[in-house]
Scaffold this active site. Structure first.
Site, PDB file in Angstrom:
ATOM      1  N   HIS A 303       6.989   7.636  -9.528  1.00  0.00           N
ATOM      2  CA  HIS A 303       6.194   6.854  -9.116  1.00  0.00           C
ATOM      3  C   HIS A 303       6.172   6.278  -7.686  1.00  0.00           C
ATOM      4  O   HIS A 303       4.804   6.345  -7.113  1.00  0.00           O
ATOM      5  CB  HIS A 303       6.499   5.362  -9.820  1.00  0.00           C
ATOM      6  CG  HIS A 303       5.669   4.143  -9.501  1.00  0.00           C
ATOM      7  ND1 HIS A 303       4.390   3.996 -10.054  1.00  0.00           N
ATOM      8  CD2 HIS A 303       5.797   3.255  -8.604  1.00  0.00           C
ATOM      9  CE1 HIS A 303       4.142   2.997  -9.481  1.00  0.00           C
ATOM     10  NE2 HIS A 303       4.736   2.513  -8.336  1.00  0.00           N
ATOM     11  N   GLU A 304       7.036   6.172  -7.038  1.00  0.00           N
ATOM     12  CA  GLU A 304       7.192   6.047  -5.487  1.00  0.00           C
ATOM     13  C   GLU A 304       6.607   7.059  -4.900  1.00  0.00           C
ATOM     14  O   GLU A 304       5.706   6.817  -3.818  1.00  0.00           O
ATOM     15  CB  GLU A 304       8.769   5.526  -5.015  1.00  0.00           C
ATOM     16  CG  GLU A 304       9.201   4.361  -5.635  1.00  0.00           C
ATOM     17  CD  GLU A 304       8.305   3.295  -5.150  1.00  0.00           C
ATOM     18  OE1 GLU A 304       7.631   3.164  -4.006  1.00  0.00           O
ATOM     19  OE2 GLU A 304       8.107   2.183  -5.855  1.00  0.00           O
ATOM     20  N   HIS A 307       2.849   7.343  -4.628  1.00  0.00           N
ATOM     21  CA  HIS A 307       2.044   6.633  -3.522  1.00  0.00           C
ATOM     22  C   HIS A 307       2.120   7.289  -2.216  1.00  0.00           C
ATOM     23  O   HIS A 307       1.093   7.348  -1.585  1.00  0.00           O
ATOM     24  CB  HIS A 307       3.032   5.147  -3.276  1.00  0.00           C
ATOM     25  CG  HIS A 307       3.033   4.089  -4.071  1.00  0.00           C
ATOM     26  ND1 HIS A 307       1.765   3.664  -4.515  1.00  0.00           N
ATOM     27  CD2 HIS A 307       3.859   3.491  -4.896  1.00  0.00           C
ATOM     28  CE1 HIS A 307       1.811   2.636  -5.541  1.00  0.00           C
ATOM     29  NE2 HIS A 307       3.318   2.579  -5.661  1.00  0.00           N
ATOM     30  N   GLU A 386      -1.045   0.977  -7.827  1.00  0.00           N
ATOM     31  CA  GLU A 386      -0.058   1.260  -8.812  1.00  0.00           C
ATOM     32  C   GLU A 386      -0.622   2.060  -9.941  1.00  0.00           C
ATOM     33  O   GLU A 386       0.415   2.760 -10.626  1.00  0.00           O
ATOM     34  CB  GLU A 386       0.507  -0.138  -9.327  1.00  0.00           C
ATOM     35  CG  GLU A 386       1.255  -1.013  -8.175  1.00  0.00           C
ATOM     36  CD  GLU A 386       2.256  -0.436  -7.559  1.00  0.00           C
ATOM     37  OE1 GLU A 386       3.031   0.110  -8.317  1.00  0.00           O
ATOM     38  OE2 GLU A 386       2.507  -0.567  -6.290  1.00  0.00           O
ATOM     39  N   ASP A 390       1.613   5.556 -11.081  1.00  0.00           N
ATOM     40  CA  ASP A 390       1.888   5.588 -12.682  1.00  0.00           C
ATOM     41  C   ASP A 390       1.335   6.801 -13.303  1.00  0.00           C
ATOM     42  O   ASP A 390       1.947   7.623 -13.879  1.00  0.00           O
ATOM     43  CB  ASP A 390       1.681   4.525 -13.476  1.00  0.00           C
ATOM     44  CG  ASP A 390       2.483   3.193 -13.227  1.00  0.00           C
ATOM     45  OD1 ASP A 390       3.502   3.306 -12.623  1.00  0.00           O
ATOM     46  OD2 ASP A 390       2.250   2.355 -13.693  1.00  0.00           O
TER      47      ASP A 390
END
EC number: 3.4.24.84
Length: 461
Positions: A303-304, A307, A386, A390
């Protein structure tokens, strides 16, 4: 450049009234700062009844035990009661300082201190630095008991606090020293640009602030963070192998992979990355490693990395620069406004030639209600990012053609649930409270989003 300055000059012509009209700016700031506080208290009162619910949302009923849910509710209720009190207390302190000329007194005190060392008031930058830190230290003292109570009562009561009184005091002193060590040269350069560039300071100041932000990307992990936490290379094992493999497949420029001793102060957990575009560092809290399985931590980092893949930090930085540019574009009218300083009890001699730092401080106070609305928009952008991160984790199997990652969405969902349970995060959230305060979607929203991503992907196959 001339086009930019022409546009900024047009803005100043529309705001010319600020420098001549005797507006009661103090009354304006009092009314709107209290308005923001009352609105935020109203949001807490909307949220508060949800902590009395006796069972979790249906979507989480199979994922959270009744015992953990009740702990979460008690923690949330305690934090909400404390937030209402601390918010109103802080506002009363700020309002009193504003009403009784605290900022004018601090400027005078800075001049007195300067005089004792043989310097006159023509040393505006030096007086501004003394003024800023006198104001910062004195204004932080009334709310210091709130921080102590939050750490040693609320966090302690619910099993999160690991901070000792000695460590608390040490951290406080270190933070003050770091603030001065970085703040003094930053403020000196900030104010020098105003004097050097005159009313054409906006592009030069923007360039300086962007450069400072990039410098902090280097200084924070190498100089500042080691003062508070210990970063050690993540030990060899399954987790390190998984993270390095994932970073390699995505061509993420991983330079270092660290474990941080977050448990030194709290049992809350997290993970993040930082660094320059060509050199990134991943930091994983030791509490996250203890609380989650390696494959779940890998999902959190997927997930990070989403970004990073979608350039979210760069986009947020660009948005923040537009925000800063807008503020700086409006500021010159307030920089040359003696009535503004007179409204806040500054003597005529000071008001006649407004010090830059004082004018900027008062200008920021005037923007308080506008900033409250802007924060809602920034949260909306953050929540959208976010969702994208995801979805990135869910689609990794297709992006990398790796069948071993076909359950990444399930793993991320389990990791999110674990994080919420271990951190006693609130599971019942009022929509308006969330829109104003939360930069992330709620747990239920994220789990539903993950399910939606998986369903859409399954239909394509």
């Amino acid at each position: 450049m001339d086009f930019l300055h022409s546009g900024l000059a047009a803005v100043q012509r529309h705001l010319a009234f600020v420098s001549v009209d005797p507006i009661n700016w103090k009354f304006y700031v009092q009314v709107f700062s209290w308005g923001v506080t009352i609105f935020e208290s109203y949001l807490l009162l909307r949220q508060y009844p949800l902590y009395s619910k006796t069972s979790p949302p249906e979507a989480l009923a199979s994922h959270i035990t009744q015992e953990d849910f009740e702990k979460s509710q008690k923690y949330g209720k305690d934090k909400a009661k404390f937030s209402i009190f601390s918010k109103l207390f802080s506002q009363c302190v700020d309002s009193a300082m504003l009403q009784y000329g605290f900022y004018a007194w601090c400027w005078g005190a800075a001049g007195t201190i300067l005089g004792k060392f043989g310097y006159g008031t023509d040393y505006e930058i030096l007086q501004s630095i003394i003024f800023s830190f006198t104001m910062y230290l004195l204004s932080s003292l009334p709310t210091l008991p709130l921080s102590i109570y939050s750490t040693f009562w609320i966090e302690e009561r619910h099993g999160f606090n690991k901070t000792t009184p000695g460590l608390f005091v040490t951290d406080l002193l270190k933070s003050w020293l770091v603030a001065f060590a970085l703040g003094a040269p930053f403020l000196a350069a900030f104010l020098y640009i105003f004097k050097w560039a005159g009313d054409r300071f906006v592009p030069w100041l923007m360039g300086f602030m962007i450069s400072f932000q990039l410098l902090m990307v280097i200084l924070y992990p190498t100089v500042i963070q080691p003062l508070f936490n210990k970063l050690t290379p993540l030990s060899e094992g399954e987790l390190r192998t998984r993270v390095e493999s994932l970073a390699g497949k995505l061509r993420f420029p991983l330079k270092h992979l660290y474990e941080i001793d977050g448990s030194k102060r709290s049992s809350h957990s997290n993970a993040y990355f930082f660094g320059l575009p060509w050199s990134k560092h991943i930091v994983i809290f030791d509490t996250l490693i203890q609380q989650s399985k390696p494959e779940e931590v890998e999902a959190v980092l997927a997930h990070e990395l989403g970004h990073w893949y979608y350039l979210h930090p760069t986009k947020m930085m660009a948005i923040s620069q537009i925000h800063i540019f807008t503020i700086l574009a409006l500021f010159p009218a307030f920089l040359h406004a003696p009535p503004l300083l007179r409204s806040f009890d500054f003597p005529k001699l000071v008001s006649a030639a407004p010090p830059t730092i004082v004018a900027f401080l008062l200008f920021q106070m005037i923007l308080t209600p506008l900033e409250a609305f802007i924060s809602i928009g920034m949260n909306a952008v953050s929540r959208h990012f976010e969702w994208e991160a995801d979805r990135f984790a869910c689609e990794l199997q297709d992006k990398l053609n790796e069948k071993s990652m076909n359950d990444m969405g399930d793993r991320l969902g389990r990791a999110l649930i674990t994080l919420h349970v271990k951190n006693l995060s609130t599971v019942w959230v009022d929509w308006l409270y969330s829109a104003y305060h939360h930069s992330h979607p709620t747990l239920i929203e994220r789990l539903r989003g993950l399910e939606s991503f998986r369903t859409k992907r399954a239909k394509k196959e």
